[in-house]
Design an enzyme around this catalytic site. Structure first.
Site, mmCIF file in Angstrom:
data_model
loop_
_atom_site.group_PDB
_atom_site.id
_atom_site.type_symbol
_atom_site.label_atom_id
_atom_site.label_comp_id
_atom_site.label_asym_id
_atom_site.label_seq_id
_atom_site.Cartn_x
_atom_site.Cartn_y
_atom_site.Cartn_z
ATOM 1 C CD GLN A 22 -3.506 -4.466 6.322
ATOM 2 O OE1 GLN A 22 -3.631 -3.427 5.684
ATOM 3 N NE2 GLN A 22 -3.776 -5.639 5.799
ATOM 4 C CE LYS A 42 -3.772 -2.522 2.100
ATOM 5 N NZ LYS A 42 -4.540 -2.929 3.281
ATOM 6 C CG ASP A 77 -10.126 -0.518 4.439
ATOM 7 O OD1 ASP A 77 -9.630 -0.967 3.391
ATOM 8 O OD2 ASP A 77 -9.566 -0.595 5.551
HETATM 9 N N1 GUN Z 1 -6.664 -7.020 5.712
HETATM 10 C C1 GUN Z 1 -6.811 -7.786 4.600
HETATM 11 N N2 GUN Z 1 -7.448 -7.089 3.640
HETATM 12 C C2 GUN Z 1 -7.705 -5.847 4.140
HETATM 13 C C3 GUN Z 1 -8.313 -4.679 3.623
HETATM 14 O O1 GUN Z 1 -8.792 -4.617 2.485
HETATM 15 N N3 GUN Z 1 -8.371 -3.609 4.461
HETATM 16 C C4 GUN Z 1 -7.879 -3.658 5.724
HETATM 17 N N4 GUN Z 1 -8.002 -2.550 6.472
HETATM 18 N N5 GUN Z 1 -7.300 -4.731 6.238
HETATM 19 C C5 GUN Z 1 -7.207 -5.816 5.447
#
Ligand code: GUN
Length: 302
Positions: free
Chosen positions: A95, A51, A118
């Site tokens: 996350q 990211k 998200d």
């Molecule tokens: N953990 C695995 N996929 C995601 C996601 O799309 N967003 C977040 N915040 N955590 C994750």
């Protein structure tokens, strides 16, 4: 035909670089994303690194806040409150998963909905389910996969709509089967496909005769996390197959939820793992950050 999410994501990210440059000229600053990681889970570390790299490529400012896994829910929420109040921060992502002593729902609710990149906050989820933009007048493309819902759409389903648009296949009136009913992928995917005039079935672990249900699908989207669950007897010839699963096999290799080798010649279009949905999810996170920034700027906040 194999749909390369990797190539489409690269095209989109170059476009986003230009969007960000134009915004810097217009608003005097670039979007800013803060990613909070609690603890050192190795998979989370890789996801967060991807990211941050994508943000850098798109010229989005980003900050990685690494907090100890001993942190209390209250202290984590205090960090979030600080970022909510910081006008220079446009997007906040925590996350997942979080350590067991922290309630994920409380943490997601603590993020200001307008900074929730998200799209997991209940206000964003409710908005998606209650709002139906005029899809008929909306020309979908990889750059513009969803009509304007006025809220943040979760990254993976949004990325999948880009992949579907890349094929040029008309969605209106098609039978879609979504395997998996998670809040992050299955449920929002089903709503987005309904809005695109698909007839949608959501299948899950209690579905009887899953292969027969899947064989009905012109569009099959699988997001369950079970390696090679979908075999060739699940595929309607010519179907468009999107594989969201990323599973590590005992031999160390990655596999999707679809048995790719077995299904690729029956499907009309299919995504590989890796290089399919994964790069699109990260790319849509960048688009969501840009969109949150733009909405905030239009509201007169800086
Ligand atoms: N953990 C695995 N996929 C995601 C996601 O799309 N967003 C977040 N915040 N955590 C994750």
């Amino acid at each position: 035909m194999i749909i390369s999410g990797k190539d489409i994501a690269a095209q989109l990210r170059s476009d986003m670089q230009q969007q960000v440059e134009a915004m810097a000229a217009e608003y005097g600053r670039t979007p800013c994303l803060v990613v909070i990681q609690v603890g050192n889970d190795p998979a989370s570390t890789i996801y967060v690194r991807n990211k941050m790299r994508a943000a850098e490529f798109c010229h989005i400012r980003s900050q990685h806040l690494l907090l100890p896994d001993s942190i209390s829910e209250q202290d984590l929420c205090a960090h979030i409150a600080e970022l909510n109040a910081d006008n220079d921060v446009d997007g906040i992502l925590v996350q997942l998963p979080l350590p067991q002593h922290i309630d994920e729902e409380h943490v997601i609710r603590a993020i200001l909905a307008e900074k929730d990149v998200d799209g997991f906050h209940p206000a964003n989820a409710a908005h998606l389910w209650l709002h139906q933009p005029l899809v008929k007048s909306h020309v979908a493309s990889i750059y513009n996969p969803v009509p304007d819902y006025g809220c943040t759409i979760p990254c993976t389903p949004k990325g999948i709509l880009s992949l579907l648009a890349s094929t040029g296949v008309e969605l209106d009136g098609k039978r879609a089967v979504v395997v998996g009913r998670s809040d992050i992928v299955g449920k929002p995917m089903a709503k987005l496909l309904m809005d695109r005039q698909c007839t949608v079935t959501v299948a899950h672990s209690h579905t009887r005769d899953l292969p027969a249900v899947c064989r009905e699908a012109d569009i099959l989207i699988v997001a369950v996390g079970k390696p090679k669950l979908i075999t060739k007897d699940c595929i309607k010839p010519g179907a468009l197959v999107i594989d969201v699963g990323i599973n590590r096999l005992p031999d160390g290799t990655l596999s999707g939820d679809v048995d790719f080798a077995e299904c690729k010649d029956i499907a009309g279009f299919i995504t590989p793992v890796p290089g399919g949905v994964g790069p699109m999810t990260v790319t849509m996170l960048m688009q969501n950050t840009i969109d949150c920034f733009r909405r905030r700027m239009l509201q007169g906040k800086e």
